[in-house]
Scaffold this active site. Structure first.
Site, PDB file in Angstrom:
ATOM      1  N   HIS A  36     -43.135  -4.992  13.908  1.00 22.85           N
ATOM      2  CA  HIS A  36     -44.242  -4.340  13.933  1.00 22.85           C
ATOM      3  C   HIS A  36     -44.540  -3.282  14.891  1.00 22.85           C
ATOM      4  O   HIS A  36     -43.973  -3.950  16.244  1.00 22.85           O
ATOM      5  CB  HIS A  36     -46.075  -4.161  14.010  1.00 22.85           C
ATOM      6  CG  HIS A  36     -46.634  -2.839  13.502  1.00 22.85           C
ATOM      7  ND1 HIS A  36     -46.961  -2.070  12.558  1.00 22.85           N
ATOM      8  CD2 HIS A  36     -47.394  -2.951  14.972  1.00 22.85           C
ATOM      9  CE1 HIS A  36     -47.462  -1.357  13.096  1.00 22.85           C
ATOM     10  NE2 HIS A  36     -48.093  -1.329  13.812  1.00 22.85           N
TER      11      HIS A  36
ATOM     12  N   ALA B 145      -2.602   4.737   2.542  1.00 16.85           N
ATOM     13  CA  ALA B 145      -3.446   4.839   3.815  1.00 16.85           C
ATOM     14  C   ALA B 145      -3.500   3.588   3.501  1.00 16.85           C
ATOM     15  O   ALA B 145      -5.082   2.576   2.609  1.00 16.85           O
ATOM     16  CB  ALA B 145      -4.393   5.706   4.006  1.00 16.85           C
TER      17      ALA B 145
ATOM     18  N   ILE C  13     -22.218  11.366  -5.525  1.00 16.91           N
ATOM     19  CA  ILE C  13     -21.272  11.574  -4.626  1.00 16.91           C
ATOM     20  C   ILE C  13     -21.202  13.364  -4.417  1.00 16.91           C
ATOM     21  O   ILE C  13     -21.602  13.478  -3.743  1.00 16.91           O
ATOM     22  CB  ILE C  13     -19.659  11.600  -5.045  1.00 16.91           C
ATOM     23  CG1 ILE C  13     -19.190   9.871  -5.179  1.00 16.91           C
ATOM     24  CG2 ILE C  13     -19.079  12.421  -4.564  1.00 16.91           C
ATOM     25  CD1 ILE C  13     -18.200   9.833  -5.272  1.00 16.91           C
TER      26      ILE C  13
ATOM     27  N   ASP D 283     -12.793  -0.903  -8.397  1.00 23.31           N
ATOM     28  CA  ASP D 283     -12.346   0.049  -8.790  1.00 23.31           C
ATOM     29  C   ASP D 283     -11.614  -0.255 -11.057  1.00 23.31           C
ATOM     30  O   ASP D 283     -12.378   0.128 -11.674  1.00 23.31           O
ATOM     31  CB  ASP D 283     -12.443   1.270  -8.432  1.00 23.31           C
ATOM     32  CG  ASP D 283     -13.454   0.943  -6.909  1.00 23.31           C
ATOM     33  OD1 ASP D 283     -14.742   0.796  -7.261  1.00 23.31           O
ATOM     34  OD2 ASP D 283     -13.446   2.546  -6.390  1.00 23.31           O
TER      35      ASP D 283
ATOM     36  N   GLU E  48       0.625  -1.114   0.166  1.00 23.63           N
ATOM     37  CA  GLU E  48      -0.146  -0.254   0.244  1.00 23.63           C
ATOM     38  C   GLU E  48       0.742   1.189   0.002  1.00 23.63           C
ATOM     39  O   GLU E  48       1.627   0.873   0.801  1.00 23.63           O
ATOM     40  CB  GLU E  48      -1.004   0.062   1.117  1.00 23.63           C
ATOM     41  CG  GLU E  48      -1.897   1.157   1.402  1.00 23.63           C
ATOM     42  CD  GLU E  48      -2.299   1.720  -0.066  1.00 23.63           C
ATOM     43  OE1 GLU E  48      -2.446   3.255  -0.285  1.00 23.63           O
ATOM     44  OE2 GLU E  48      -3.775   0.683  -0.071  1.00 23.63           O
TER      45      GLU E  48
END
Length: 475
Positions: free
Chosen positions: A451, A42, A190, A318, A39
C-alpha cells in the site's frame, strides 16, 4: 559476379526473426541443436521494428506531453512543444538498441544468421534468395524447420500505402511531423492506440469504424471506458461506416465513407491511417512444395506442439491459425516448438494468455469472461474494484476503469480477469500467474499487497468476489 547456389545443412532452420522466430532459434541452440535463422528484413520482426516497441515509445512521449500540458488541477502549468523529428529519433534509438541486442543474443547462443527470403524446395530443404543484385542464392537442408514469418497490414481497395497521404501503422510510427487532421479507418486496438497518441500530440482525429463500437472482442463496459476517454481527448468517432475512397483537395484530402443504407459522409484530413487488421504472411514460401496447405484465411494449421501437417515442419506466431496475434504468444510457441524438436515433454497451453491494449486507459485481459465461463459449464462468481476507490489511482490522476475477476463459485479457482485502467498491462500479470498456478480467490485475497499501489485493486476485486471487500461495496 553472381554467387552460385551453395548447399549447406542444419538441424533446425527457423524462417523469420520476429519474437517467435528468434526466440525459437535461441532455445533450439540452447538445446544443443545446430540452428540457422533466416530473416529477409530486420531482426526482431514487425513487433520490435514497426509495431509493439516503436508504438509504445510514441505513446510514452505523447502521454508525457499531454500530461504536462493538462495538469492545472495539480497546480502545474506548462505548454509543452513536441519536436516530432526528435521524438522519432529517440524512438528509433530505442528500436536500434533492441534490434542490435537480438542479433547479439542469437550469435552469442551460436545461432547461424542468414539474410534472405526462404522458399521451400521440398519438406527437407529451402532455397534462400539473398537480397541485392548479384547476391545469388543458397540451399539449406534441414532436419526440422520452424516457420515464423508473422503478419502484414491489411490493405483496403483504393487506399494504397504507397501514396503519401495514406498511412499504414508502420508509416504513422515513422512520421516526422504531426498532421493537423487525421482520419483513422478502424477502431480496433491499433487504430485506437494510434488515435489516442496523435490526439495527444495535437492532431484533430476522426475515427471511422464499420462496427457499432470500438475494440471488437472486448466486453462493452471495457470498451466504453476507453471510448469515453477518447471522446474527452477530442477524438470524433463514427460507427457503421466503411471507408470507400479518398481524393486530394487544395488543403489536404477528403475521405469518403459509406453507410449501410448507401448514404455517404465526407471527412477532411491531411492523412488517412488505415488500421483494419493484419493478415498472415504464408504466401511467400511456396509451402506446397513441402506438402503444407493454408486454411481459407491463409493461416497454417498446427497441433499442440506447433507441428504442421508436415511432421518435421512447425509454425509459430501470427502465421498460425486459431491463436491470437500477440508477440508473447509467438515467443511461447517458439519455445514449445524448439523444445519439442529437442525431445522435451512440452505442449502449448492457451488457458492463461494475457493480452493488453495500450490505449488511455490501458486494457489487460486474461482467461475467461463471465459469459465464457458460463458457456464452459462453470458457475461464475465475479468481483470488481473501481479505480476511483483506489488511493494510488487517485494520486496518479488516472482513476477511470476497474479490475474485474471471474472465478468458479464452487471451487474458487480463478478463471479470468478484465482490467481497464492505469497500468492494466502490468496488473494483468498477477491474474495470469494465478490462473497458471491454479490459484483461488482466497489465495489472491489473502496475499498482502503493498500500500498504496494499483495492485491492491486486484486484491480488492478478489475480496469483492468473496463478499469480503473493505474498500468497495460487496455485490
Amino acid at each position: 559476379m553472381v554467387v552460385g547456389d551453395i548447399a549447406t545443412g542444419t538441424d533446425v532452420l527457423v524462417i523469420g526473426a520476429g519474437p517467435g522466430g528468434y526466440v525459437a532459434a535461441i532455445r533450439a541452440a540452447q538445446q544443443g541443436l545446430d540452428t540457422t535463422l533466416v530473416e529477409r528484413d530486420a531482426y526482431g520482426g514487425t513487433c520490435l521494428n514497426y509495431g509493439c516497441i516503436p508504438s509504445k515509445a510514441l505513446i510514452t512521449g505523447s502521454d508525457l506531453a499531454h500530461e504536462a500540458g493538462h495538469a492545472e488541477e495539480m497546480g502545474i502549468h506548462a505548454d509543452p512543444v513536441v519536436d516530432m523529428s526528435q521524438l522519432r529519433d529517440w524512438k528509433d534509438g530505442v528500436v536500434d538498441q533492441l534490434t542490435g541486442g537480438v542479433e547479439k543474443l542469437c550469435k552469442a547462443n551460436g545461432v547461424n544468421l542468414v539474410e534472405g527470403t526462404a522458399r521451400f524446395k521440398d519438406e527437407n530443404a529451402v532455397r534462400i534468395a539473398h537480397g541485392g543484385e548479384g547476391q545469388g542464392s543458397e540451399t539449406i537442408e534441414f532436419e526440422h524447420c520452424i516457420i515464423a514469418t508473422g503478419s502484414r497490414v491489411i490493405q483496403i481497395p483504393g487506399f494504397e500505402f504507397e501514396d503519401e497521404h495514406v498511412w499504414s501503422s508502420r508509416d504513422a510510427l515513422a512520421a516526422d511531423s504531426i498532421p493537423d487532421r487525421l482520419v483513422v479507418v478502424g477502431g480496433g486496438y491499433i487504430g485506437m492506440e494510434l488515435s489516442t497518441t496523435f490526439a495527444k500530440l495535437g492532431s484533430d482525429v476522426t475515427v471511422v469504424e464499420m462496427l457499432d463500437d470500438i475494440l471488437p472482442g472486448y466486453e462493452s463496459d471495457v470498451a466504453r471506458v476507453v471510448r469515453q476517454r477518447a471522446e474527452d481527448l477530442g477524438i470524433d468517432m463514427h460507427f457503421g461506416e466503411g471507408a470507400s475512397s479518398w481524393r486530394e483537395e487544395d488543403d489536404g484530402i477528403i475521405v469518403t465513407t459509406e453507410l449501410e443504407g448507401g448514404d455517404e459522409n465526407e471527412y477532411r484530413a491531411d492523412k488517412v491511417l488505415v488500421a483494419v487488421g493484419r493478415e498472415p504472411v504464408a504466401d511467400t514460401m511456396e509451402l506446397e512444395n513441402a506438402g503444407i496447405e493454408t486454411n481459407e484465411r491463409g493461416f497454417i494449421e498446427v497441433d499442440d506442439f506447433r507441428r504442421t501437417e508436415a511432421e518435421n515442419i512447425y509454425a509459430v506466431g501470427d502465421v498460425v491459425a486459431d491463436t491470437p496475434m500477440l508477440a508473447h504468444v509467438a515467443s511461447k510457441e517458439g519455445i514449445v516448438a524448439a523444445e519439442h524438436i529437442a525431445g522435451e515433454p512440452v505442449a502449448f497451453d492457451s488457458q492463461a494468455v494475457p493480452a493488453a491494449v495500450f490505449t488511455d486507459p490501458e486494457i489487460g485481459t486474461v482467461g475467461m469472461t463471465e459469459e465464457e465461463a458460463e458457456e464452459a459449464g462453470f458457475t461464475p462468481v465475479v468481483g470488481q474494484m473501481p479505480f476511483r476507490a483506489s488511493g494510488r489511482a487517485l494520486t496518479t490522476g488516472h482513476a477511470n476503469g476497474f479490475v474485474r475477476i471471474v472465478a468458479d463459485e464452487d471451487s474458487g479457482f480463478v478463471l479470468g480477469a478484465q482490467i481497464v485502467g492505469p497500468e492494466a498491462s502490468e496488473l494483468v500479470a498477477e491474474v495470469a500467474l494465478a490462473i497458471e498456478m491454479g490459484a483461488t480467490l482466497e489465495d489472491i485475497a489473502s496475499t498482502i499487497h503493498t500500500h498504496p499501489t494499483l495492485a491492491e485493486a486486484v486484491m480488492e476485486a478478489a475480496e469483492n468476489a468473496l463478499g469480503q471487500a473493505i474498500h468497495t461495496l460487496n455485490r
